[in-house]
Each structure stands twice: as C-alpha cells, then as structure tokens.
Design a protein around this motif. Structure first.
Motif, PDB file in Angstrom:
ATOM      1  N   GLY A 122     -48.724 -66.308  90.106  1.00  0.00           N
ATOM      2  CA  GLY A 122     -48.470 -65.747  91.395  1.00  0.00           C
ATOM      3  C   GLY A 122     -48.720 -66.413  92.478  1.00  0.00           C
ATOM      4  N   ARG A 123     -49.011 -67.679  92.485  1.00  0.00           N
ATOM      5  CA  ARG A 123     -49.077 -68.437  93.826  1.00  0.00           C
ATOM      6  C   ARG A 123     -47.991 -69.518  94.182  1.00  0.00           C
ATOM      7  N   CYS A 124     -47.949 -69.774  95.218  1.00  0.00           N
ATOM      8  CA  CYS A 124     -46.932 -70.789  95.517  1.00  0.00           C
ATOM      9  C   CYS A 124     -47.446 -72.212  95.030  1.00  0.00           C
ATOM     10  N   GLN A 125     -46.445 -72.957  94.443  1.00  0.00           N
ATOM     11  CA  GLN A 125     -46.564 -74.252  93.600  1.00  0.00           C
ATOM     12  C   GLN A 125     -46.256 -75.450  94.287  1.00  0.00           C
ATOM     13  N   CYS A 126     -46.118 -75.316  95.936  1.00  0.00           N
ATOM     14  CA  CYS A 126     -46.003 -76.445  96.715  1.00  0.00           C
ATOM     15  C   CYS A 126     -47.358 -77.292  96.807  1.00  0.00           C
ATOM     16  N   ARG A 127     -47.113 -78.788  96.507  1.00  0.00           N
ATOM     17  CA  ARG A 127     -48.272 -79.525  96.513  1.00  0.00           C
ATOM     18  C   ARG A 127     -48.105 -80.541  97.746  1.00  0.00           C
ATOM     19  N   GLY A 128     -47.588 -80.092  98.769  1.00  0.00           N
ATOM     20  CA  GLY A 128     -47.375 -80.980  99.882  1.00  0.00           C
ATOM     21  C   GLY A 128     -46.046 -81.476 100.168  1.00  0.00           C
ATOM     22  N   THR A 129     -44.998 -81.045  99.420  1.00  0.00           N
ATOM     23  CA  THR A 129     -43.673 -81.455  99.752  1.00  0.00           C
ATOM     24  C   THR A 129     -43.374 -80.837 101.132  1.00  0.00           C
ATOM     25  N   CYS A 130     -43.783 -79.831 101.486  1.00  0.00           N
ATOM     26  CA  CYS A 130     -43.579 -79.006 102.641  1.00  0.00           C
ATOM     27  C   CYS A 130     -44.012 -79.893 103.996  1.00  0.00           C
ATOM     28  N   GLY A 131     -44.949 -80.979 103.785  1.00  0.00           N
ATOM     29  CA  GLY A 131     -45.306 -81.719 104.945  1.00  0.00           C
ATOM     30  C   GLY A 131     -46.746 -81.458 105.497  1.00  0.00           C
ATOM     31  N   LYS A 132     -47.238 -80.372 104.708  1.00  0.00           N
ATOM     32  CA  LYS A 132     -48.875 -80.083 104.806  1.00  0.00           C
ATOM     33  C   LYS A 132     -49.480 -80.316 103.615  1.00  0.00           C
ATOM     34  N   LYS A 133     -50.668 -80.899 103.576  1.00  0.00           N
ATOM     35  CA  LYS A 133     -51.470 -81.464 102.472  1.00  0.00           C
ATOM     36  C   LYS A 133     -52.143 -80.337 101.776  1.00  0.00           C
ATOM     37  N   HIS A 134     -52.132 -79.118 102.280  1.00  0.00           N
ATOM     38  CA  HIS A 134     -52.934 -78.105 101.444  1.00  0.00           C
ATOM     39  C   HIS A 134     -54.371 -78.724 100.994  1.00  0.00           C
ATOM     40  N   ASP A 135     -54.938 -79.428 101.779  1.00  0.00           N
ATOM     41  CA  ASP A 135     -56.352 -79.892 101.560  1.00  0.00           C
ATOM     42  C   ASP A 135     -57.414 -78.546 101.327  1.00  0.00           C
ATOM     43  N   LYS A 136     -57.345 -77.875 101.952  1.00  0.00           N
ATOM     44  CA  LYS A 136     -58.443 -76.748 101.747  1.00  0.00           C
ATOM     45  C   LYS A 136     -58.318 -76.173 100.594  1.00  0.00           C
ATOM     46  N   ASP A 137     -57.260 -76.137  99.891  1.00  0.00           N
ATOM     47  CA  ASP A 137     -56.821 -75.262  98.879  1.00  0.00           C
ATOM     48  C   ASP A 137     -56.809 -76.047  97.314  1.00  0.00           C
ATOM     49  N   GLY A 138     -57.278 -77.256  97.495  1.00  0.00           N
ATOM     50  CA  GLY A 138     -56.943 -78.234  96.283  1.00  0.00           C
ATOM     51  C   GLY A 138     -55.575 -79.032  96.271  1.00  0.00           C
ATOM     52  N   GLY A 139     -55.024 -79.080  97.283  1.00  0.00           N
ATOM     53  CA  GLY A 139     -53.636 -79.749  97.146  1.00  0.00           C
ATOM     54  C   GLY A 139     -52.530 -78.653  96.976  1.00  0.00           C
ATOM     55  N   ARG A 140     -52.861 -77.576  96.636  1.00  0.00           N
ATOM     56  CA  ARG A 140     -51.756 -76.558  96.502  1.00  0.00           C
ATOM     57  C   ARG A 140     -51.718 -75.488  97.496  1.00  0.00           C
ATOM     58  N   CYS A 141     -50.752 -75.075  97.718  1.00  0.00           N
ATOM     59  CA  CYS A 141     -50.477 -73.861  98.869  1.00  0.00           C
ATOM     60  C   CYS A 141     -51.253 -72.782  98.388  1.00  0.00           C
ATOM     61  N   PRO A 142     -52.045 -72.251  99.252  1.00  0.00           N
ATOM     62  CA  PRO A 142     -52.562 -70.822  99.223  1.00  0.00           C
ATOM     63  C   PRO A 142     -51.870 -69.596  98.885  1.00  0.00           C
ATOM     64  N   ALA A 143     -50.611 -69.660  99.221  1.00  0.00           N
ATOM     65  CA  ALA A 143     -49.938 -68.244  99.316  1.00  0.00           C
ATOM     66  C   ALA A 143     -49.832 -67.684  98.067  1.00  0.00           C
ATOM     67  N   VAL A 144     -50.281 -66.414  97.935  1.00  0.00           N
ATOM     68  CA  VAL A 144     -50.083 -65.426  96.696  1.00  0.00           C
ATOM     69  C   VAL A 144     -49.289 -64.669  97.002  1.00  0.00           C
ATOM     70  N   HIS A 145     -48.438 -64.222  96.013  1.00  0.00           N
ATOM     71  CA  HIS A 145     -47.349 -62.884  96.242  1.00  0.00           C
ATOM     72  C   HIS A 145     -48.085 -61.978  96.337  1.00  0.00           C
ATOM     73  N   GLY A 146     -47.707 -61.091  97.522  1.00  0.00           N
ATOM     74  CA  GLY A 146     -48.319 -59.646  98.043  1.00  0.00           C
ATOM     75  C   GLY A 146     -49.496 -59.806  98.782  1.00  0.00           C
ATOM     76  N   SER A 147     -50.209 -61.146  99.170  1.00  0.00           N
ATOM     77  CA  SER A 147     -51.247 -61.288 100.072  1.00  0.00           C
ATOM     78  C   SER A 147     -50.762 -61.504 101.508  1.00  0.00           C
ATOM     79  N   TYR A 148     -51.770 -61.518 102.280  1.00  0.00           N
ATOM     80  CA  TYR A 148     -51.427 -61.593 103.729  1.00  0.00           C
ATOM     81  C   TYR A 148     -52.236 -62.968 103.902  1.00  0.00           C
ATOM     82  N   LEU A 149     -51.521 -63.831 104.698  1.00  0.00           N
ATOM     83  CA  LEU A 149     -51.962 -65.402 105.136  1.00  0.00           C
ATOM     84  C   LEU A 149     -52.708 -65.308 106.379  1.00  0.00           C
ATOM     85  N   ARG A 150     -52.122 -64.516 107.343  1.00  0.00           N
ATOM     86  CA  ARG A 150     -52.598 -64.336 108.800  1.00  0.00           C
ATOM     87  C   ARG A 150     -52.603 -62.970 109.191  1.00  0.00           C
TER      88      ARG A 150
END
Length: 118
Positions: A23-51
């Motif tokens: 249930g979590r985005c599988q991007c590992r930086g191909t979007c241009g962000k490093k996602h460093d705070k989240d172990g290199g993987r996007c923190p977006a979870v389906h149904g959650s609020y990011l901001r």
C-alpha cells in the motif's frame, strides 16, 4: 489493507499490485526526489494524507519501468502484474516528465525537409 478503495475497472490487478507494495508508493527516486527521510522510498501510503489541506493519496498501478510510463494507454493496460508498481500521483507525473525529457534529449536531431532544392 483495509480502507483501500479499488478502481472500478481492473480491481483484482490493482489490489494485487497494492498488496505487493504494502500500500505504499514504490518510487525510489526516479521522480527526482531522494526520499532520504524514508529510507530511499516514497512515504506516500494509499489513503493517507501527506500534508495538511491535501486530499488523501490515491496510488496508481502503472508500469514499474520509467520508460514504460510513456507507453500508450492500451499497451500499459495490457502489462502483467509483475511489470507494474504502485505510484503516488506526484512521483508518477514527475518520473513521466523526467523520462520524456531524457528520451527527447537522446533522440537524434532531425533536419526539417526543405521546401525547395537548392
């Protein structure tokens, strides 16, 4: 897995991709962000609020290979589950733009046809 609302079409395929991604985005930086705070993987979870002030994240099942994001819709829709990944809309769109720019830059320059032979 609770709280996931599948799309109207291809629900079984979508649910399989989401289960494989936990249930979590599988991007590992191909979007241009490093996602460093989240172990290199996007923190977006389906149904959650990011901001605060944004709607809930709705993950997409789309080609895992960034080049596959440029496939025509009918070809992308025919891919098997193993070739798909969960993408949040922000990572999906950014990766698609980055891939399109890279392919455009790598394409050989084509000289325009001249109107007249000189």
């Amino acid at each position: 897995m609770s709280g996931r609302v599948p799309p109207l079409v291809g629900a079984d395929l979508w649910q399989g991709v989401m289960a494989a991604a936990a249930g979590r985005c599988q991007c590992r930086g191909t979007c241009g962000k490093k996602h460093d705070k989240d172990g290199g993987r996007c923190p977006a979870v389906h149904g959650s609020y990011l901001r605060h002030g944004t709607g809930p994240v709705r993950l997409l099942a789309a080609p895992a290979d960034p080049d596959g994001l440029l496939l025509p819709a009918h070809q992308a829709a025919a891919l098997p589950k193993a070739a798909l990944a969960a993408w949040c809309p922000a990572c999906h769109d950014a990766t698609r733009r980055t891939t399109a720019k890279a392919q455009h830059a790598a394409a050989p320059a084509v000289e325009p046809d001249s109107l007249f032979d000189l």
